[in-house]
Design a protein around this motif. Sequence first.
Motif, mmCIF file in Angstrom:
data_model
loop_
_atom_site.group_PDB
_atom_site.id
_atom_site.type_symbol
_atom_site.label_atom_id
_atom_site.label_comp_id
_atom_site.label_asym_id
_atom_site.label_seq_id
_atom_site.Cartn_x
_atom_site.Cartn_y
_atom_site.Cartn_z
ATOM 1 N N ILE A 142 -11.972 5.607 7.363
ATOM 2 C CA ILE A 142 -11.163 4.400 7.538
ATOM 3 C C ILE A 142 -11.982 3.345 8.277
ATOM 4 O O ILE A 142 -12.612 3.629 9.298
ATOM 5 C CB ILE A 142 -9.891 4.689 8.352
ATOM 6 C CG1 ILE A 142 -9.119 5.873 7.763
ATOM 7 C CG2 ILE A 142 -9.018 3.442 8.443
ATOM 8 C CD1 ILE A 142 -8.550 5.654 6.399
ATOM 9 N N THR A 163 -2.544 5.938 -1.913
ATOM 10 C CA THR A 163 -3.008 7.307 -2.146
ATOM 11 C C THR A 163 -3.410 7.520 -3.607
ATOM 12 O O THR A 163 -4.263 8.342 -3.909
ATOM 13 C CB THR A 163 -1.969 8.366 -1.710
ATOM 14 O OG1 THR A 163 -0.739 8.148 -2.420
ATOM 15 C CG2 THR A 163 -1.726 8.306 -0.210
ATOM 16 N N VAL A 174 -11.975 3.299 3.169
ATOM 17 C CA VAL A 174 -10.743 2.531 2.980
ATOM 18 C C VAL A 174 -10.691 1.470 4.073
ATOM 19 O O VAL A 174 -10.771 1.793 5.266
ATOM 20 C CB VAL A 174 -9.484 3.421 3.057
ATOM 21 C CG1 VAL A 174 -8.222 2.565 2.959
ATOM 22 C CG2 VAL A 174 -9.488 4.464 1.955
ATOM 23 N N ILE A 183 -6.923 6.322 -3.701
ATOM 24 C CA ILE A 183 -7.789 7.331 -3.070
ATOM 25 C C ILE A 183 -8.024 8.505 -4.011
ATOM 26 O O ILE A 183 -9.148 8.989 -4.165
ATOM 27 C CB ILE A 183 -7.183 7.809 -1.729
ATOM 28 C CG1 ILE A 183 -7.219 6.671 -0.697
ATOM 29 C CG2 ILE A 183 -7.917 9.032 -1.199
ATOM 30 C CD1 ILE A 183 -6.439 6.963 0.572
ATOM 31 N N HIS A 210 2.679 9.436 -5.874
ATOM 32 C CA HIS A 210 1.796 8.875 -4.855
ATOM 33 C C HIS A 210 2.381 7.595 -4.280
ATOM 34 O O HIS A 210 3.455 7.160 -4.672
ATOM 35 C CB HIS A 210 0.427 8.535 -5.477
ATOM 36 C CG HIS A 210 -0.303 9.708 -6.017
ATOM 37 N ND1 HIS A 210 -0.984 10.598 -5.230
ATOM 38 C CD2 HIS A 210 -0.465 10.138 -7.301
ATOM 39 C CE1 HIS A 210 -1.526 11.527 -5.983
ATOM 40 N NE2 HIS A 210 -1.230 11.287 -7.251
ATOM 41 N N GLN A 236 0.824 -1.216 0.000
ATOM 42 C CA GLN A 236 0.000 0.000 0.000
ATOM 43 C C GLN A 236 0.855 1.262 0.000
ATOM 44 O O GLN A 236 0.434 2.314 -0.482
ATOM 45 C CB GLN A 236 -0.925 0.024 1.243
ATOM 46 C CG GLN A 236 -1.905 -1.130 1.328
ATOM 47 C CD GLN A 236 -1.358 -2.316 2.101
ATOM 48 O OE1 GLN A 236 -0.146 -2.571 2.123
ATOM 49 N NE2 GLN A 236 -2.241 -3.054 2.758
ATOM 50 N N HIS A 296 -2.134 3.833 8.320
ATOM 51 C CA HIS A 296 -3.157 4.820 8.663
ATOM 52 C C HIS A 296 -2.632 6.264 8.672
ATOM 53 O O HIS A 296 -3.276 7.162 8.095
ATOM 54 C CB HIS A 296 -3.792 4.465 10.013
ATOM 55 C CG HIS A 296 -4.913 5.360 10.416
ATOM 56 N ND1 HIS A 296 -4.720 6.504 11.165
ATOM 57 C CD2 HIS A 296 -6.241 5.308 10.157
ATOM 58 C CE1 HIS A 296 -5.890 7.105 11.354
ATOM 59 N NE2 HIS A 296 -6.812 6.407 10.746
ATOM 60 N N THR A 313 -0.482 7.663 6.938
ATOM 61 C CA THR A 313 -0.109 8.181 5.611
ATOM 62 C C THR A 313 -1.319 8.707 4.842
ATOM 63 O O THR A 313 -1.164 9.341 3.800
ATOM 64 C CB THR A 313 0.573 7.088 4.758
ATOM 65 O OG1 THR A 313 -0.391 6.084 4.373
ATOM 66 C CG2 THR A 313 1.721 6.442 5.515
ATOM 67 N N ILE A 314 -2.502 8.443 5.363
ATOM 68 C CA ILE A 314 -3.730 8.929 4.700
ATOM 69 C C ILE A 314 -4.054 10.301 5.277
ATOM 70 O O ILE A 314 -4.593 10.424 6.377
ATOM 71 C CB ILE A 314 -4.899 7.950 4.905
ATOM 72 C CG1 ILE A 314 -4.529 6.568 4.339
ATOM 73 C CG2 ILE A 314 -6.170 8.474 4.232
ATOM 74 C CD1 ILE A 314 -5.543 5.491 4.631
ATOM 75 N N THR A 369 -5.846 12.815 3.709
ATOM 76 C CA THR A 369 -7.093 13.445 3.280
ATOM 77 C C THR A 369 -8.252 13.140 4.222
ATOM 78 O O THR A 369 -8.334 12.047 4.777
ATOM 79 C CB THR A 369 -7.461 13.003 1.856
ATOM 80 O OG1 THR A 369 -8.710 13.591 1.505
ATOM 81 C CG2 THR A 369 -7.585 11.492 1.746
#
Length: 203
Positions: free
Chosen positions: A72, A36, A52, A39, A32, A25, A62, A64-65, A67
């Motif tokens: 989640i 991402t 997600v 996403i 990216h 991931q 987690h 790294t997300i 936005t």
Amino acid sequence: MSHISKTAIVILAAGAASRMGQPKQLLEWGKHTLLTKAIETANATTAAAIYVVLGANYDTIHPTIKTKAVQIIKNEYWAKGLGKSIACAAEFILKDKETYGNVLYILADQPFVSATFLNSQMHAFKRNAKHIVATHYSNTKLGVPVLFDVWYLKILSQLEADDGAKALLKTYKPFVEALQPEFKPVDIDTVEDYNKYLPHSKH
């Protein structure tokens, strides 16, 4: 457009990527990561919401997300396989206060999937007809991205097997429409896959 049902996109990203040897991931893909990128693609569609599903390496992935555009879902039973992640999301959405007409499942490791194709799946959807819109891989294989009428959520929430929703596509074959993708429907499962398909700008 009023005739389009509200869609929830679910990005499945809970696997341990054992064949990759690291959390795929988080592998770089252009500017990216694979996750991402997925996403961003989902965010470029007309979907009403994006979820997600995370599991393995949750504490690493987690953060790294960045936005706020996604919700989640933590799958504690990710080791049981893809079916459990599909079920986990279906169960979550069933309990959600939002109402959707359909749910579109995509994989975090299919970086060639386009927002255009996902939108075409949403546009093809027929309401109140138990409709499923799958991706055509070959005459004998259909797969993700795959869109399900919300009628299937209860069934999806009970999946356990590692082969995801393949059995449903067979059981409900009369309701399945398959769209031909304009992209390469490949999964990035191994280091060889990654090196083969990585955008040239990274070399």
